[in-house]
Design an enzyme around this catalytic site. Structure first.
Site, PDB file in Angstrom:
ATOM      1  N   HIS A  12     -74.699 157.903  49.969  1.00 13.17           N
ATOM      2  CA  HIS A  12     -75.541 157.094  49.899  1.00 13.17           C
ATOM      3  C   HIS A  12     -76.669 158.677  49.966  1.00 13.17           C
ATOM      4  O   HIS A  12     -77.316 158.527  48.911  1.00 13.17           O
ATOM      5  CB  HIS A  12     -75.737 156.225  50.228  1.00 13.17           C
ATOM      6  CG  HIS A  12     -77.097 156.055  50.076  1.00 13.17           C
ATOM      7  ND1 HIS A  12     -78.070 156.360  51.150  1.00 13.17           N
ATOM      8  CD2 HIS A  12     -78.114 155.009  49.144  1.00 13.17           C
ATOM      9  CE1 HIS A  12     -79.080 155.620  50.541  1.00 13.17           C
ATOM     10  NE2 HIS A  12     -79.061 155.095  49.305  1.00 13.17           N
ATOM     11  N   HIS A  22     -87.524 152.000  54.029  1.00 16.40           N
ATOM     12  CA  HIS A  22     -87.010 153.378  54.934  1.00 16.40           C
ATOM     13  C   HIS A  22     -87.915 153.343  55.796  1.00 16.40           C
ATOM     14  O   HIS A  22     -87.489 153.990  56.913  1.00 16.40           O
ATOM     15  CB  HIS A  22     -86.611 153.993  54.074  1.00 16.40           C
ATOM     16  CG  HIS A  22     -84.777 154.062  53.040  1.00 16.40           C
ATOM     17  ND1 HIS A  22     -84.232 153.695  53.674  1.00 16.40           N
ATOM     18  CD2 HIS A  22     -85.394 153.176  51.579  1.00 16.40           C
ATOM     19  CE1 HIS A  22     -83.232 153.652  52.231  1.00 16.40           C
ATOM     20  NE2 HIS A  22     -83.569 153.329  51.917  1.00 16.40           N
ATOM     21  N   HIS A  53     -77.712 160.807  46.742  1.00 16.63           N
ATOM     22  CA  HIS A  53     -79.559 160.964  46.351  1.00 16.63           C
ATOM     23  C   HIS A  53     -80.071 162.736  46.322  1.00 16.63           C
ATOM     24  O   HIS A  53     -80.123 163.266  45.772  1.00 16.63           O
ATOM     25  CB  HIS A  53     -79.891 160.587  47.354  1.00 16.63           C
ATOM     26  CG  HIS A  53     -80.439 159.004  47.040  1.00 16.63           C
ATOM     27  ND1 HIS A  53     -81.831 158.845  46.655  1.00 16.63           N
ATOM     28  CD2 HIS A  53     -79.879 157.377  47.686  1.00 16.63           C
ATOM     29  CE1 HIS A  53     -81.227 157.390  46.638  1.00 16.63           C
ATOM     30  NE2 HIS A  53     -80.554 156.742  46.750  1.00 16.63           N
ATOM     31  N   HIS A  59     -89.485 150.529  48.533  1.00 11.84           N
ATOM     32  CA  HIS A  59     -88.438 151.256  48.763  1.00 11.84           C
ATOM     33  C   HIS A  59     -89.323 152.142  49.891  1.00 11.84           C
ATOM     34  O   HIS A  59     -88.322 152.266  50.472  1.00 11.84           O
ATOM     35  CB  HIS A  59     -88.026 151.973  47.776  1.00 11.84           C
ATOM     36  CG  HIS A  59     -86.994 152.423  47.745  1.00 11.84           C
ATOM     37  ND1 HIS A  59     -86.072 153.818  47.550  1.00 11.84           N
ATOM     38  CD2 HIS A  59     -85.306 152.166  48.674  1.00 11.84           C
ATOM     39  CE1 HIS A  59     -84.952 154.030  48.169  1.00 11.84           C
ATOM     40  NE2 HIS A  59     -84.342 152.665  48.849  1.00 11.84           N
ATOM     41  N   GLU A  67     -75.100 154.520  54.326  1.00  9.34           N
ATOM     42  CA  GLU A  67     -75.826 154.906  54.342  1.00  9.34           C
ATOM     43  C   GLU A  67     -76.336 156.311  54.777  1.00  9.34           C
ATOM     44  O   GLU A  67     -76.786 156.906  53.856  1.00  9.34           O
ATOM     45  CB  GLU A  67     -77.093 154.212  55.870  1.00  9.34           C
ATOM     46  CG  GLU A  67     -77.601 154.660  55.171  1.00  9.34           C
ATOM     47  CD  GLU A  67     -79.383 154.126  55.530  1.00  9.34           C
ATOM     48  OE1 GLU A  67     -80.615 153.950  55.553  1.00  9.34           O
ATOM     49  OE2 GLU A  67     -78.796 152.846  56.801  1.00  9.34           O
ATOM     50  N   HIS A  78     -79.955 146.412  48.623  1.00  5.52           N
ATOM     51  CA  HIS A  78     -80.468 147.515  47.317  1.00  5.52           C
ATOM     52  C   HIS A  78     -79.365 146.938  46.351  1.00  5.52           C
ATOM     53  O   HIS A  78     -79.521 146.249  45.107  1.00  5.52           O
ATOM     54  CB  HIS A  78     -79.650 148.871  48.146  1.00  5.52           C
ATOM     55  CG  HIS A  78     -80.052 149.252  48.475  1.00  5.52           C
ATOM     56  ND1 HIS A  78     -80.745 149.632  49.763  1.00  5.52           N
ATOM     57  CD2 HIS A  78     -80.958 150.791  48.291  1.00  5.52           C
ATOM     58  CE1 HIS A  78     -81.086 150.782  49.479  1.00  5.52           C
ATOM     59  NE2 HIS A  78     -81.684 151.093  49.241  1.00  5.52           N
ATOM     60  N   HIS A 130     -76.826 153.476  43.023  1.00  5.22           N
ATOM     61  CA  HIS A 130     -76.428 151.711  43.600  1.00  5.22           C
ATOM     62  C   HIS A 130     -75.482 150.867  43.724  1.00  5.22           C
ATOM     63  O   HIS A 130     -75.241 150.307  44.295  1.00  5.22           O
ATOM     64  CB  HIS A 130     -78.113 150.808  44.046  1.00  5.22           C
ATOM     65  CG  HIS A 130     -78.354 151.918  45.497  1.00  5.22           C
ATOM     66  ND1 HIS A 130     -78.050 151.887  46.706  1.00  5.22           N
ATOM     67  CD2 HIS A 130     -78.894 153.460  45.592  1.00  5.22           C
ATOM     68  CE1 HIS A 130     -78.691 152.510  47.357  1.00  5.22           C
ATOM     69  NE2 HIS A 130     -79.803 153.511  46.656  1.00  5.22           N
TER      70      HIS A 130
END
Length: 627
Positions: free
Chosen positions: A323, A176, A327, A172, A308, A203, A363
């Protein structure tokens, strides 16, 4: 300059990152103007590439490093930035630059788990390993077993081996790095093809794999996060950040999302409603009011960028950044206004967020929004699904037993000596266990009825047969549980063809990266060989765990016409193309014209898989047995 020399000069940038090394590198008093304005995020704080101010500073640094005219200038900027830029931000930006600078081709990034082992190993384990090292001669290796982070009082504990797996969390992190949310093609000169769709698909596959793992352990499929006011399950990672010796914040059971000074819970709700509204209307609007249709070809990419949200978002002010801010708010539950100066929770960091059960529920919620878009698309026609003149006669898996794959737990070791200067010549290693599977081979018998060779794409998926109640899973539900296992091209000669493909060749997975010690010894890819870019699903997690009775799965194989799939010469250079399904081919077009997840990405018009099959498809029931 040979790749080996470049590797040798880059590796010290990642050693002892949490320590001040200005004496070692001879830090200048006068910094380069390209680094002006950096250092806003102080050292000793947790860097988050989901938090907009952090990401803005990281973007400034990685763009400066990528734009350096020579390799020597790039290194000089790295040395100058190292001791005043935040530790995590520095590592992120340097890693992005190394992956994208042409003169760094062939250079491998050191494993993040050796640079920041505290992101993967519980604090009590690291502390006991250090204490043990003080009692053993300094020239002897110390090997300490990793401690568990929970017990059976928490049902989610059954999945701890999966969520806390080092390989899946590193994947992950690296994804990114390859696809930064703030990537600007006009600055870097590189376009990230179908980046929004890749965000969605990678995802989505994480969620599908997680549900397969839950079913393997006798747990129900996860409930998507959907109510912004709902109380959540608790979670504690047991991680302690080495840069400030404070634990990542835990979440008590019953906690709910709270407003932060930068973002309110109501903002997330508002952005969700606007995104759903755009999907229902079939278009999004930019800042000027211009409408962009969410068509079959580009709609999923537009929505992925928007959710995103990345630099390519059509209208970031209006559709927001649901998104990323989600987080941040999950990570800030214990201290939303920072009055107690706590570390955030693991959801703040791409290298740790997969440890938390809420990651998958969050997700799945995002996936549900994108599913609404997919529902609006017409079903695939038989022409789109078929392959004239090609018939799959049989499919099987060859392992110790035909059509049966065995999984098991095995032990591995992580060397943490390069992260902490322990003043000893012997290594300090943490021994941990992870799930693995026996090697196996797909064998596919195909008949080409034509008189000429046909180029084909082989697509392989795996999906569970039964749900948590023991009922057969219908095709509508099965689509979302189908995990991609492999995708590759073959040439079909007229008549009978036998296709064999090893599990280790999967287009989804990568092998274990080379350690810092191995890289220091010169064990790296040659400049002209396939480059290893660290992005890909870990090979040991290719197969779901299964259970001790033998869990049944559908092995779905489909052959499609390569003429309809191909995108020219792109994806054929071999540069970082060992795990193209989830990571694409580095800085090239995605090497498959079809939608990611095809043919399971859209609704189907049959309830049962067997009724839906065409001659170029096959479905075989296989067993996954866990020892």
């Amino acid at each position: 300059m040979p790749v080996k020399d470049k590797q040798d000069r880059i590796l010290p940038l990642f050693e002892y990152v949490a320590l001040d090394t200005s004496d070692k590198f001879g830090l200048r008093v006068q910094r380069d103007d390209k680094l002006r304005g950096l250092g806003v995020l102080g050292r000793g704080q947790i860097f988050s590439c989901f938090f907009e101010p952090h990401l803005k500073e990281a973007t400034q640094l990685y763009e400066a490093l990528i734009s350096a005219e020579t390799f020597d200038e790039f290194l000089e900027l790295c040395h100058q930035a190292r001791d005043f830029v935040n530790e995590g931000l520095y590592t992120y930006a340097v890693s992005v630059a190394v992956l994208h600078r042409p003169d760094c081709r062939g250079v491998s990034l050191p494993p993040l788990q050796e640079v920041f082992p505290d992101k993967f190993i519980p604090g009590e384990t690291l502390n006991k390993a250090y204490y043990e090292s003080t009692k053993i001669p300094e020239d002897e290796d110390v090997i300490h077993d990793m401690q568990e982070t929970g017990n059976i009082l928490d049902p989610e504990y059954k999945l701890a081996y999966y969520r806390e797996d080092i390989g899946v969390n590193v994947h992950h992190w690296h994804w990114h790095l390859v696809y930064p949310a703030t990537w600007r093609p006009e600055i870097t000169g590189i376009v990230k093809d179908r980046k929004g769709e890749l965000f969605y698909y990678m995802h989505q596959q994480m969620c599908a794999r997680y549900d397969c793992e839950r079913l393997s352990n006798g747990l129900p499929r996860m409930i998507p996060f959907h109510n912004f006011e709902e109380p959540m399950e608790g979670y504690s990672s047991h991680l302690v950040a080495s840069i400030n010796f404070m634990p990542y914040a835990f979440r008590t059971a019953g906690s709910t999302l709270q407003d932060t000074p930068e973002c309110a819970v109501q903002d997330l709700e508002r952005w969700r409603d606007r995104i759903i509204g755009a999907i229902q209307l079939g278009h999004v609007v930019d800042e000027t009011g211009t409408e962009f249709p969410l068509d079959e070809e580009t709609g999923i990419n537009v929505l992925g960028d928007l959710i995103e949200s990345s630099y390519d978002s059509v209208n970031r002010e209006y559709y927001g950044s649901i998104h990323n801010w989600g987080h941040v708010l999950f990570a800030a539950i214990k201290d939303p206004d920072s009055r107690f100066q706590l570390n955030p929770g693991v959801m703040s960091d791409t290298a740790t967020s997969l440890r938390d059960p809420i990651f998958y529920r969050w997700h799945r919620f995002i996936d549900d929004m994108l599913l609404e878009y997919k529902k609006s698309l017409p079903h695939y026609t038989k022409h789109q699904l078929g392959f004239t003149g090609v018939e799959i006669k049989s499919t099987c898996i060859r392992a110790k037993k035909t059509d049966e794959i065995t999984t098991f737990f095995t032990k591995d070791e992580l060397n943490i000596s390069r992260a902490y200067n322990m003043a000893r010549t012997g290594a300090i290693k943490i021994r941990y266990q992870h799930i693995d599977h026996e090697p196996f081979t797909y064998k596919i018998n195909v008949f080409n009825k034509g008189s000429k060779t046909k180029e084909a794409t082989v697509r392989i998926f795996l999906a569970p047969v039964k749900d948590e109640l023991g009922n057969d899973i219908d095709l509508h539900t099965l689509r979302r549980l189908a995990i991609e296992m492999d995708k590759f091209k073959v040439a079909l000669q007229p008549g009978d063809n036998v296709i064999e493909r090893k599990s280790s060749e999967s287009s989804v997975t990568i092998k274990d990266p080379k350690s810092l010690d191995e890289l220091a010894r010169g064990e790296l890819a040659d400049e002209h060989e396939k480059e290893f870019c660290s992005c890909g699903w870990p090979d040991h997690l290719l197969v779901p765990k299964g259970d001790e009775q033998g869990m049944k799965f559908h092995l779905f194989v489909m052959l499609t016409d390569r003429r309809m799939d191909a995108v020219g010469d792109h994806g054929k250079t071999g540069v970082c193309s060992d795990a193209v399904s989830y990571c694409g081919a580095k800085d090239q077009l995605y090497p498959d014209k079809r939608a990611m997840g095809f043919p399971f990405d859209r609704e189907v018009d049959e309830d049962h898989l067997e009724k839906w099959l065409l001659p170029n498809m096959s479905n075989t029931i296989v067993t996954i047995l866990h020892h």
